[in-house]
Enzyme design. Structure first.
Site, PDB file in Angstrom:
ATOM      1  N   LYS A 155      -2.480  -2.765  17.755  1.00 14.86           N
ATOM      2  CA  LYS A 155      -2.869  -3.776  17.538  1.00 14.86           C
ATOM      3  C   LYS A 155      -2.160  -5.869  17.761  1.00 14.86           C
ATOM      4  CE  LYS A 155      -4.310  -4.187  13.359  1.00 14.86           C
ATOM      5  NZ  LYS A 155      -4.174  -5.449  12.512  1.00 14.86           N
TER       6      LYS A 155
ATOM      7  N   ARG B  26      10.470   6.862  17.658  1.00 15.21           N
ATOM      8  CA  ARG B  26      11.379   5.393  17.253  1.00 15.21           C
ATOM      9  C   ARG B  26      12.801   6.071  16.375  1.00 15.21           C
ATOM     10  NH1 ARG B  26       6.797   1.686  14.114  1.00 15.21           N
ATOM     11  NH2 ARG B  26       5.866   1.210  16.325  1.00 15.21           N
TER      12      ARG B  26
ATOM     13  N   ARG C 170      -9.897  -6.893   4.307  1.00 11.35           N
ATOM     14  CA  ARG C 170      -9.521  -5.145   4.218  1.00 11.35           C
ATOM     15  C   ARG C 170     -10.900  -4.073   3.252  1.00 11.35           C
ATOM     16  NH1 ARG C 170      -3.878  -3.551   6.125  1.00 11.35           N
ATOM     17  NH2 ARG C 170      -3.413  -5.624   6.978  1.00 11.35           N
TER      18      ARG C 170
ATOM     19  N   ARG D 161      13.513   6.165  10.338  1.00 11.57           N
ATOM     20  CA  ARG D 161      13.117   6.327   8.952  1.00 11.57           C
ATOM     21  C   ARG D 161      11.783   6.258   8.239  1.00 11.57           C
ATOM     22  NH1 ARG D 161      10.676   0.362   9.078  1.00 11.57           N
ATOM     23  NH2 ARG D 161       9.648   1.721  10.712  1.00 11.57           N
TER      24      ARG D 161
ATOM     25  N   ARG E 225      -0.289   7.554   6.339  1.00 14.39           N
ATOM     26  CA  ARG E 225      -1.174   6.159   6.317  1.00 14.39           C
ATOM     27  C   ARG E 225      -2.179   6.072   7.424  1.00 14.39           C
ATOM     28  NH1 ARG E 225       4.208   4.482   7.622  1.00 14.39           N
ATOM     29  NH2 ARG E 225       3.742   3.754  10.175  1.00 14.39           N
TER      30      ARG E 225
END
Length: 224
Positions: free
Chosen positions: A18, A126, A92, A159, A170
């Site tokens: 995005k 990552r 949202r 992480r 998520r």
């Protein structure tokens, strides 16, 4: 072309590209980018009344209430009356969407539809050097030595936010929260969905569509 002033909303799950697509839209169509996250951080940093109120909720692990977010965004949009804009990260909730449409005419809601498995694969690559914050990616930006920071040679960590199970949770939360908002815009004939795996695959479709709604700064010819 419909109008000189063009107003759009962009939506998409975390990791869908995005940010990349937003940057390209703003550049190619001469629009101002309003990110609810950036606006919140700025208001909190500047210790405004709205910022302090939002901070109280965030500090207690709560969502910022609809009325606070609506006031914050609508006040900011008042300063952009004479300019085309792209709204990112808001609305949202259906309540926020209704409040937005009541005050501002929206031309289109762009929704990026990227398969969750693609996003999970992308994010799980990552790795971070915790002391400096340097980020590597096993595919797109690998360290010179696997598992080690290029500068210090120290170990890289993954992480918790980048672990597949965390990313999936998520994404599922995002989907559950966002479906009613997408349906609301669909019912109002505003939603345009763009499916793909990568930003460079989705972007030509977005550019071509927006070019039928508002004049781009320049036409770019993309191959099929």
């Amino acid at each position: 072309m419909i109008s000189k002033i063009f107003r759009a909303v962009i939506m998409g799950p975390p990791g869908s590209g995005k940010g990349t697509i937003s940057t390209r839209i703003v550049k190619d169509f001469n629009m101002k980018h309003l990110s609810s996250g950036d606006l919140l951080r700025s208001q909190i940093l500047n210790k405004t009344t709205a910022g302090q109120l939002a901070k109280d909720y965030i500090d207690h692990g709560k969502l910022v209430p609809d009325n606070v977010m609506v006031d914050l965004i609508l006040n900011e949009l008042q300063n952009m009356k004479s300019h085309s804009w792209l709204l990112d990260g808001f609305p949202r909730t259906v309540t926020q969407a209704g409040a937005l449409l009541k005050k501002e005419p929206i031309d289109v809601v762009v929704n990026l539809n990227v398969p969750f498995e693609v996003i999970i694969d992308r994010i799980k690559g990552r790795w971070t050097h915790a002391p400096s914050g340097r980020i590597y990616h096993t595919e797109f930006n690998p360290p010179k030595v696997q598992g080690k920071d290029d500068v210090t040679g120290e170990d890289l960590i993954q992480r918790d936010d980048d672990k597949p199970e965390t990313v999936r949770k998520r994404l599922e939360t995002y989907q559950n929260n966002t479906q009613p908002v997408l349906q609301y815009f669909r019912d109002h004939g505003l939603l345009e969905e763009f499916a793909g795996r990568y930003s460079n695959e989705i972007w030509p479709k977005v550019h071509s569509f927006l070019s039928t709604k508002t004049e781009p700064l320049q036409y770019t010819h993309y191959g099929e």
